[in-house]
Design an enzyme around this catalytic site. Structure first.
Site, PDB file in Angstrom:
ATOM      1  N   HIS A  14     -18.354  45.648 -60.536  1.00 34.39           N
ATOM      2  CA  HIS A  14     -18.761  44.401 -59.877  1.00 34.39           C
ATOM      3  C   HIS A  14     -19.220  44.699 -58.447  1.00 34.39           C
ATOM      4  O   HIS A  14     -20.248  44.191 -57.993  1.00 34.39           O
ATOM      5  CB  HIS A  14     -17.582  43.429 -59.782  1.00 34.39           C
ATOM      6  CG  HIS A  14     -17.097  42.880 -61.086  1.00 34.39           C
ATOM      7  ND1 HIS A  14     -15.774  42.902 -61.452  1.00 34.39           N
ATOM      8  CD2 HIS A  14     -17.755  42.264 -62.095  1.00 34.39           C
ATOM      9  CE1 HIS A  14     -15.630  42.318 -62.635  1.00 34.39           C
ATOM     10  NE2 HIS A  14     -16.825  41.942 -63.067  1.00 34.39           N
ATOM     11  N   LYS A  38      -9.927  30.822 -70.966  1.00 35.78           N
ATOM     12  CA  LYS A  38      -9.385  32.182 -70.798  1.00 35.78           C
ATOM     13  C   LYS A  38      -8.163  32.125 -69.892  1.00 35.78           C
ATOM     14  O   LYS A  38      -8.274  31.719 -68.733  1.00 35.78           O
ATOM     15  CB  LYS A  38     -10.417  33.090 -70.101  1.00 35.78           C
ATOM     16  CG  LYS A  38     -11.484  33.681 -71.003  1.00 35.78           C
ATOM     17  CD  LYS A  38     -12.229  34.750 -70.184  1.00 35.78           C
ATOM     18  CE  LYS A  38     -13.511  35.208 -70.844  1.00 35.78           C
ATOM     19  NZ  LYS A  38     -14.311  36.051 -69.935  1.00 35.78           N
ATOM     20  N   ARG A  90     -24.370  46.680 -68.335  1.00 37.23           N
ATOM     21  CA  ARG A  90     -23.885  48.032 -68.629  1.00 37.23           C
ATOM     22  C   ARG A  90     -24.523  48.596 -69.876  1.00 37.23           C
ATOM     23  O   ARG A  90     -24.575  49.800 -70.074  1.00 37.23           O
ATOM     24  CB  ARG A  90     -22.357  48.000 -68.815  1.00 37.23           C
ATOM     25  CG  ARG A  90     -21.566  47.793 -67.549  1.00 37.23           C
ATOM     26  CD  ARG A  90     -20.164  47.372 -67.853  1.00 37.23           C
ATOM     27  NE  ARG A  90     -20.163  46.134 -68.605  1.00 37.23           N
ATOM     28  CZ  ARG A  90     -19.098  45.364 -68.807  1.00 37.23           C
ATOM     29  NH1 ARG A  90     -17.936  45.720 -68.322  1.00 37.23           N
ATOM     30  NH2 ARG A  90     -19.190  44.246 -69.484  1.00 37.23           N
ATOM     31  N   SER A 127     -13.228  44.433 -66.591  1.00 39.96           N
ATOM     32  CA  SER A 127     -11.920  43.894 -66.170  1.00 39.96           C
ATOM     33  C   SER A 127     -10.934  43.953 -67.325  1.00 39.96           C
ATOM     34  O   SER A 127      -9.762  44.293 -67.133  1.00 39.96           O
ATOM     35  CB  SER A 127     -12.063  42.444 -65.695  1.00 39.96           C
ATOM     36  OG  SER A 127     -12.928  42.377 -64.597  1.00 39.96           O
TER      37      SER A 127
HETATM   38  O1  PNS Z   1     -17.484  37.436 -66.150  1.00 42.02           O
HETATM   39  P1  PNS Z   1     -17.862  36.557 -67.314  1.00 42.02           P
HETATM   40  O2  PNS Z   1     -16.626  35.904 -67.915  1.00 42.02           O
HETATM   41  O3  PNS Z   1     -18.687  37.269 -68.329  1.00 42.02           O
HETATM   42  O4  PNS Z   1     -18.787  35.399 -66.697  1.00 42.02           O
HETATM   43  C1  PNS Z   1     -19.341  34.395 -67.527  1.00 42.02           C
HETATM   44  C2  PNS Z   1     -19.738  33.164 -66.682  1.00 42.02           C
HETATM   45  C3  PNS Z   1     -18.513  32.682 -65.910  1.00 42.02           C
HETATM   46  C4  PNS Z   1     -20.808  33.554 -65.703  1.00 42.02           C
HETATM   47  C5  PNS Z   1     -20.252  32.045 -67.630  1.00 42.02           C
HETATM   48  O5  PNS Z   1     -19.292  31.776 -68.606  1.00 42.02           O
HETATM   49  C6  PNS Z   1     -20.603  30.759 -66.889  1.00 42.02           C
HETATM   50  O6  PNS Z   1     -21.649  30.665 -66.292  1.00 42.02           O
HETATM   51  N1  PNS Z   1     -19.693  29.747 -66.957  1.00 42.02           N
HETATM   52  C7  PNS Z   1     -19.856  28.471 -66.252  1.00 42.02           C
HETATM   53  C8  PNS Z   1     -20.097  27.322 -67.240  1.00 42.02           C
HETATM   54  C9  PNS Z   1     -21.541  27.312 -67.695  1.00 42.02           C
HETATM   55  O7  PNS Z   1     -22.467  27.084 -66.937  1.00 42.02           O
HETATM   56  N2  PNS Z   1     -21.728  27.579 -68.993  1.00 42.02           N
HETATM   57  C10 PNS Z   1     -23.038  27.640 -69.619  1.00 42.02           C
HETATM   58  C11 PNS Z   1     -23.663  29.022 -69.419  1.00 42.02           C
HETATM   59  S1  PNS Z   1     -25.253  29.069 -70.133  1.00 42.02           S
END
Ligand code: PNS
Length: 169
Positions: A14, A38, A90, A127
């Site tokens: 990150h 989560k 990645r 993570s």
């Molecule tokens: O680190 P992660 O868990 O892969 O991040 C995913 C994240 C938090 C970026 C994604 O789940 C997100 O944007 N969540 C916010 C809710 C949202 O906008 N959902 C629709 C995404 S198209």
């Protein structure tokens, strides 16, 4: 530019992406997104605090850190006036996960996504794997920033003590 994620906890992978984002954009906000589905090891506010500690003294120190309590990422970005998010990739698996979200975000509000190829030396760092390895006593000291390492070990040992107490009760 917003760098969104769960950051539970922030890793060297990150940090690499945030450092590179800072070199590309005038303003970078690391957005710790709370996903109620989560159960995290760290609470969102703690994750943000750890991100702040990890950024201090690095090339990414100019980035701001914020917690997104809920709702859509596009709404958060609109609120703070951000027009793009940045994500590290990645592998092709990451792309398969990220691409539909990037397309959905653009569909919803025109929010663009900038993909940065992750540094190859961090290709195995996530993570969830860091937590898994640390939980079983493996060495993750070079996979998370130093400020995070101590907090991670403390949290895991606290949790294990609690688990043992419940089991033995
Ligand atoms: O680190 P992660 O868990 O892969 O991040 C995913 C994240 C938090 C970026 C994604 O789940 C997100 O944007 N969540 C916010 C809710 C949202 O906008 N959902 C629709 C995404 S198209």
């Amino acid at each position: 530019m917003v760098c969104p994620g769960s950051f539970d906890p922030v890793t060297v992978g990150h940090l690499d992406v945030v450092e590179r984002a800072v070199s590309l954009a005038d303003r970078v906000v690391v957005a710790v997104v709370h996903n109620p589905a989560k159960a995290g090891l760290f609470a969102p506010q703690e994750r943000a605090e750890l991100v702040g500690l990890a950024l201090a003294g690095t090339r990414a120190a100019a980035a701001q850190v914020d917690v997104v309590g809920g709702g859509l990422l596009v709404d958060y970005c609109r609120r703070i006036g951000a027009t793009a998010v940045v994500k590290g990739l990645r592998s092709g698996t990451d792309l398969a996960y990220e691409l539909p979200m990037a397309l959905m975000n653009r569909h919803l509000s025109g929010l663009e996504t900038v993909f940065l190829p992750g540094a190859p030396q961090h290709a195995h760092v996530s993570s969830s794997l860091v937590k898994e390895v640390a939980r079983h006593g493996g060495d993750v000291s070079d996979l998370v920033p130093p400020a995070v390492h101590g907090r991670l070990l403390a949290r895991l040992s606290g949790r294990e003590t609690e688990d043992r107490q419940h089991r033995d009760a």
